[in-house]
Design a protein around this motif. Sequence first.
Motif, PDB file in Angstrom:
ATOM      1  N   GLY A 116       2.463  10.770  -2.913  1.00  0.00           N
ATOM      2  CA  GLY A 116       1.432   9.746  -2.883  1.00  0.00           C
ATOM      3  C   GLY A 116       0.617   9.647  -4.163  1.00  0.00           C
ATOM      4  O   GLY A 116      -0.198   8.735  -4.308  1.00  0.00           O
ATOM      5  N   PHE A 117       0.835  10.574  -5.102  1.00  0.00           N
ATOM      6  CA  PHE A 117       0.095  10.539  -6.370  1.00  0.00           C
ATOM      7  C   PHE A 117       0.506   9.292  -7.150  1.00  0.00           C
ATOM      8  O   PHE A 117       1.677   8.943  -7.210  1.00  0.00           O
ATOM      9  CB  PHE A 117       0.394  11.804  -7.173  1.00  0.00           C
ATOM     10  CG  PHE A 117      -0.422  11.964  -8.429  1.00  0.00           C
ATOM     11  CD1 PHE A 117      -1.799  12.126  -8.363  1.00  0.00           C
ATOM     12  CD2 PHE A 117       0.175  11.963  -9.673  1.00  0.00           C
ATOM     13  CE1 PHE A 117      -2.557  12.283  -9.515  1.00  0.00           C
ATOM     14  CE2 PHE A 117      -0.567  12.123 -10.835  1.00  0.00           C
ATOM     15  CZ  PHE A 117      -1.940  12.281 -10.751  1.00  0.00           C
ATOM     16  N   GLU A 118      -0.470   8.641  -7.763  1.00  0.00           N
ATOM     17  CA  GLU A 118      -0.151   7.402  -8.484  1.00  0.00           C
ATOM     18  C   GLU A 118       0.647   7.662  -9.754  1.00  0.00           C
ATOM     19  O   GLU A 118       0.237   8.460 -10.595  1.00  0.00           O
ATOM     20  CB  GLU A 118      -1.450   6.689  -8.886  1.00  0.00           C
ATOM     21  CG  GLU A 118      -2.041   5.851  -7.783  1.00  0.00           C
ATOM     22  CD  GLU A 118      -3.274   5.118  -8.281  1.00  0.00           C
ATOM     23  OE1 GLU A 118      -3.190   4.478  -9.343  1.00  0.00           O
ATOM     24  OE2 GLU A 118      -4.311   5.217  -7.601  1.00  0.00           O
ATOM     25  N   LEU A 119       1.739   6.944  -9.885  1.00  0.00           N
ATOM     26  CA  LEU A 119       2.570   7.114 -11.081  1.00  0.00           C
ATOM     27  C   LEU A 119       1.800   6.753 -12.353  1.00  0.00           C
ATOM     28  O   LEU A 119       2.020   7.350 -13.408  1.00  0.00           O
ATOM     29  CB  LEU A 119       3.843   6.271 -10.961  1.00  0.00           C
ATOM     30  CG  LEU A 119       4.894   6.882 -10.021  1.00  0.00           C
ATOM     31  CD1 LEU A 119       5.980   5.870  -9.700  1.00  0.00           C
ATOM     32  CD2 LEU A 119       5.491   8.137 -10.636  1.00  0.00           C
ATOM     33  N   LEU A 122       0.079   9.763 -13.436  1.00  0.00           N
ATOM     34  CA  LEU A 122       1.042  10.711 -14.012  1.00  0.00           C
ATOM     35  C   LEU A 122       1.341  10.327 -15.457  1.00  0.00           C
ATOM     36  O   LEU A 122       1.346  11.180 -16.359  1.00  0.00           O
ATOM     37  CB  LEU A 122       2.329  10.718 -13.177  1.00  0.00           C
ATOM     38  CG  LEU A 122       3.430  11.654 -13.684  1.00  0.00           C
ATOM     39  CD1 LEU A 122       2.993  13.110 -13.618  1.00  0.00           C
ATOM     40  CD2 LEU A 122       4.722  11.462 -12.886  1.00  0.00           C
ATOM     41  N   ASP A 123       1.583   9.046 -15.676  1.00  0.00           N
ATOM     42  CA  ASP A 123       1.850   8.572 -17.041  1.00  0.00           C
ATOM     43  C   ASP A 123       0.693   8.912 -17.982  1.00  0.00           C
ATOM     44  O   ASP A 123       0.903   9.329 -19.120  1.00  0.00           O
ATOM     45  CB  ASP A 123       2.060   7.051 -17.050  1.00  0.00           C
ATOM     46  CG  ASP A 123       3.388   6.666 -16.424  1.00  0.00           C
ATOM     47  OD1 ASP A 123       4.272   7.537 -16.332  1.00  0.00           O
ATOM     48  OD2 ASP A 123       3.540   5.496 -16.027  1.00  0.00           O
TER      49      ASP A 123
ATOM     50  N   HIS B  19       8.592   2.163  -6.984  1.00  0.00           N
ATOM     51  CA  HIS B  19       7.456   2.812  -6.338  1.00  0.00           C
ATOM     52  C   HIS B  19       6.273   2.830  -7.283  1.00  0.00           C
ATOM     53  O   HIS B  19       6.442   2.872  -8.490  1.00  0.00           O
ATOM     54  CB  HIS B  19       7.811   4.247  -5.962  1.00  0.00           C
ATOM     55  CG  HIS B  19       8.889   4.351  -4.928  1.00  0.00           C
ATOM     56  ND1 HIS B  19       8.665   4.109  -3.598  1.00  0.00           N
ATOM     57  CD2 HIS B  19      10.196   4.650  -5.037  1.00  0.00           C
ATOM     58  CE1 HIS B  19       9.794   4.271  -2.927  1.00  0.00           C
ATOM     59  NE2 HIS B  19      10.738   4.593  -3.774  1.00  0.00           N
ATOM     60  N   GLU B  20       5.081   2.842  -6.729  1.00  0.00           N
ATOM     61  CA  GLU B  20       3.894   3.026  -7.559  1.00  0.00           C
ATOM     62  C   GLU B  20       3.265   4.388  -7.347  1.00  0.00           C
ATOM     63  O   GLU B  20       2.335   4.771  -8.046  1.00  0.00           O
ATOM     64  CB  GLU B  20       2.878   1.919  -7.269  1.00  0.00           C
ATOM     65  CG  GLU B  20       3.446   0.574  -7.682  1.00  0.00           C
ATOM     66  CD  GLU B  20       2.417  -0.519  -7.687  1.00  0.00           C
ATOM     67  OE1 GLU B  20       1.313  -0.311  -7.163  1.00  0.00           O
ATOM     68  OE2 GLU B  20       2.734  -1.584  -8.240  1.00  0.00           O
ATOM     69  N   THR B  21       3.772   5.095  -6.341  1.00  0.00           N
ATOM     70  CA  THR B  21       3.266   6.445  -6.104  1.00  0.00           C
ATOM     71  C   THR B  21       4.455   7.392  -5.961  1.00  0.00           C
ATOM     72  O   THR B  21       5.580   6.971  -5.720  1.00  0.00           O
ATOM     73  CB  THR B  21       2.417   6.520  -4.816  1.00  0.00           C
ATOM     74  OG1 THR B  21       3.241   6.104  -3.718  1.00  0.00           O
ATOM     75  CG2 THR B  21       1.189   5.631  -4.886  1.00  0.00           C
ATOM     76  N   ILE B  22       4.157   8.668  -6.109  1.00  0.00           N
ATOM     77  CA  ILE B  22       5.194   9.693  -5.983  1.00  0.00           C
ATOM     78  C   ILE B  22       5.653   9.805  -4.526  1.00  0.00           C
ATOM     79  O   ILE B  22       4.834   9.857  -3.612  1.00  0.00           O
ATOM     80  CB  ILE B  22       4.627  11.046  -6.471  1.00  0.00           C
ATOM     81  CG1 ILE B  22       4.511  11.062  -7.990  1.00  0.00           C
ATOM     82  CG2 ILE B  22       5.472  12.219  -5.980  1.00  0.00           C
ATOM     83  CD1 ILE B  22       5.812  11.222  -8.736  1.00  0.00           C
ATOM     84  N   GLN B  23       6.958   9.815  -4.339  1.00  0.00           N
ATOM     85  CA  GLN B  23       7.571  10.024  -3.033  1.00  0.00           C
ATOM     86  C   GLN B  23       8.146  11.444  -2.997  1.00  0.00           C
ATOM     87  O   GLN B  23       8.509  11.985  -4.033  1.00  0.00           O
ATOM     88  CB  GLN B  23       8.722   9.028  -2.830  1.00  0.00           C
ATOM     89  CG  GLN B  23       8.386   7.600  -3.188  1.00  0.00           C
ATOM     90  CD  GLN B  23       7.335   7.021  -2.265  1.00  0.00           C
ATOM     91  OE1 GLN B  23       7.503   7.048  -1.042  1.00  0.00           O
ATOM     92  NE2 GLN B  23       6.248   6.531  -2.825  1.00  0.00           N
ATOM     93  N   LEU B  36      12.780   9.212 -12.377  1.00  0.00           N
ATOM     94  CA  LEU B  36      11.429   9.661 -12.741  1.00  0.00           C
ATOM     95  C   LEU B  36      11.452  10.433 -14.061  1.00  0.00           C
ATOM     96  O   LEU B  36      10.639  10.207 -14.961  1.00  0.00           O
ATOM     97  CB  LEU B  36      10.859  10.558 -11.630  1.00  0.00           C
ATOM     98  CG  LEU B  36       9.519  11.244 -11.929  1.00  0.00           C
ATOM     99  CD1 LEU B  36       8.374  10.247 -11.907  1.00  0.00           C
ATOM    100  CD2 LEU B  36       9.237  12.368 -10.935  1.00  0.00           C
ATOM    101  N   ARG B  40       9.876   8.606 -17.323  1.00  0.00           N
ATOM    102  CA  ARG B  40       8.493   9.013 -17.536  1.00  0.00           C
ATOM    103  C   ARG B  40       8.335  10.392 -18.165  1.00  0.00           C
ATOM    104  O   ARG B  40       7.540  10.574 -19.082  1.00  0.00           O
ATOM    105  CB  ARG B  40       7.741   9.004 -16.193  1.00  0.00           C
ATOM    106  CG  ARG B  40       7.604   7.608 -15.655  1.00  0.00           C
ATOM    107  CD  ARG B  40       7.138   7.598 -14.211  1.00  0.00           C
ATOM    108  NE  ARG B  40       7.257   6.269 -13.659  1.00  0.00           N
ATOM    109  CZ  ARG B  40       6.318   5.340 -13.714  1.00  0.00           C
ATOM    110  NH1 ARG B  40       5.170   5.601 -14.281  1.00  0.00           N
ATOM    111  NH2 ARG B  40       6.526   4.149 -13.199  1.00  0.00           N
TER     112      ARG B  40
END
Lengths: 352, 352
Positions: A116-119, A122-123, B19-23, B36, B40
């Motif tokens: 659920g962490f926002e990518l 992370l970037d 995705h916009e969040t980590i799965q 990923l 990134r």
Amino acid sequence: MPDEPSSFQPSCPTPLRRHETIQLAHGGGGALMRELLESRVFPALQSDSADARHDSAVLDVNGVRLAFTTDSHVVSPLFFPGGDIGSLAVNGTVNDLAMSGARPLHLSVALIIEEGFELALLDRALASMRAAADRAGVLLATGDTKVVDKGKGDGLFITTAGVGVVDHDLMIAPASVRPGDAVILSGDVGRHGIAIMAEREGLSFESNIESDCAPLNAAVLALIDAGLDLHCLRDLTRGGLATALKEIALDSGCDIRIREGDIPVSDPVRGACEMLGLDPLYVANEGRMVVILPKQEADRALEIIQREQPDCEPRIIGFVKEEQNHRLTIEGGLGVVRVLDLLSGEQLPRIC
Amino acid sequence: MPDEPSSFQPSCPTPLRRHETIQLAHGGGGALMRELLESRVFPALQSDSADARHDSAVLDVNGVRLAFTTDSHVVSPLFFPGGDIGSLAVNGTVNDLAMSGARPLHLSVALIIEEGFELALLDRALASMRAAADRAGVLLATGDTKVVDKGKGDGLFITTAGVGVVDHDLMIAPASVRPGDAVILSGDVGRHGIAIMAEREGLSFESNIESDCAPLNAAVLALIDAGLDLHCLRDLTRGGLATALKEIALDSGCDIRIREGDIPVSDPVRGACEMLGLDPLYVANEGRMVVILPKQEADRALEIIQREQPDCEPRIIGFVKEEQNHRLTIEGGLGVVRVLDLLSGEQLPRIC
């Protein structure tokens, strides 16, 4: 210089409660953490505890003296004035290598990311790591990514390890500390911890307090290149200046005396500490160190540090005494001397 | 050998959802994790992605060829038949070093502990790390401990980094794979993943399934010492045998063909996989590898692996084809050939 305070203080006076589970204070850099490391973690590592306790291990690999270190970063919040978990993870490991006098070369990066962490965040953290690595002149050479279920992590944890080479024959460690040595502090203290605390608690102060997060390797290598006889280096992270010096006193056996009036604390940090009931001597920094070396070399060292880090104000803040009682003492404004000890836990959890 | 299946399969056929969040699947070792890393993480690392993707980076440090790697371990549960997070953290990093043909020397250990974690369990994990390090012949040289608040971690995460030396001139990497090469599998597959799954879900099978968690460095060094021309090595962790070989096919460009009947899967693992709807080819292992080398050296390699790991049954399970379509195919019992691809996510989260 006034006399010692009369009451005898053992090196670790706080009777530690016996715990059966991990407490937050076990991670705080104080006496409880030291006990955890000495009683449980170091015996599991093969190196002797003096080695393990130092910031980096120095290993002989096919004739090359290699420094090797690691740190997990669990700072909360992830982004704060003056830095973020990415720059912290790079500078923390670069500085641990520098504290053994090594030239930092390569870092590894292991990410533990919460579902659920926002990518986009992370970037941002990754870009910050890259910028910090470029600034410090190290390469991020290898990495790993793990994901944990929502509620089993806290956004992002970053563990870096680092390797560097030791190109000199100095033995930079508490055991090299000698009576009469000067103690230099590389800049003002308390900014990192207060910046984190303010961000975490949503506090605002008159002037914005930024973390001092920065690499120390250029300054250390300049000191070595100048041929100075460095006895000990320590960066002032968890537990701050007082903890770092008390640990050096404990591990070297020597007594260390510092003068309160010579320790630079910015007005905003001093004000925030008063408001929050914190002692700036125990607040974490991420771009400050102490340098212990023969006093006749101290002025030269000050010049070099000032040249490498023009925005800092390095100062001689004290000296190593003749006595060998593992004590750290501080002389206050009115000449009163008091003992500084390890705190039991931490003032501020998850500061790095 | 039967013909290729007629339908063309691109190298990564599953259209990946944006995705916009980590799965959770971003950590599963499949296509989503690869995306990923490539989009990134690798760009933030300075090494080129081919290097970063391999298990270890190989660096020149003052003339010494140094292998450097890291892995975070977030396995759940922490203790399982045949191993625990401690042995996993040591063997995982030892094996990553071994996969570049390095002699593993020193490991760092960074602990992230959740407040409230039982100290007795910490002791157990640390003792297991030490035993695994002794078995693999490496030293735990340096460490770090952080504590996070209750509910912000999951008991214990352990990140290890490792350094080793590369004493040979082989270029052990997908780019060295050549048509005609033999593909050797070092033992039966699927035990680690199924052992974890059974423990996690409270399943019991007729016979106890133990993880295959073990160090591979002795076998690899024996292959190198025998002068064999190793082209590629890969340990079969997240994503299992099929993912490891598909990644080698993707990175080398070569097509790889394996034979289902030659892949050892124990009866209990086969039964458990059928019951759970899992494909053993994609289940994680922690003590198995593939060895790709010229076919005339394959028998010699089998003897050596068998000698070093007497409880395994190494086999030649396939070969590298002339075609260069980045494909991995498997010939089933009735001569039917099918394509094996990266899974999108993972079959089993938090397996290591």
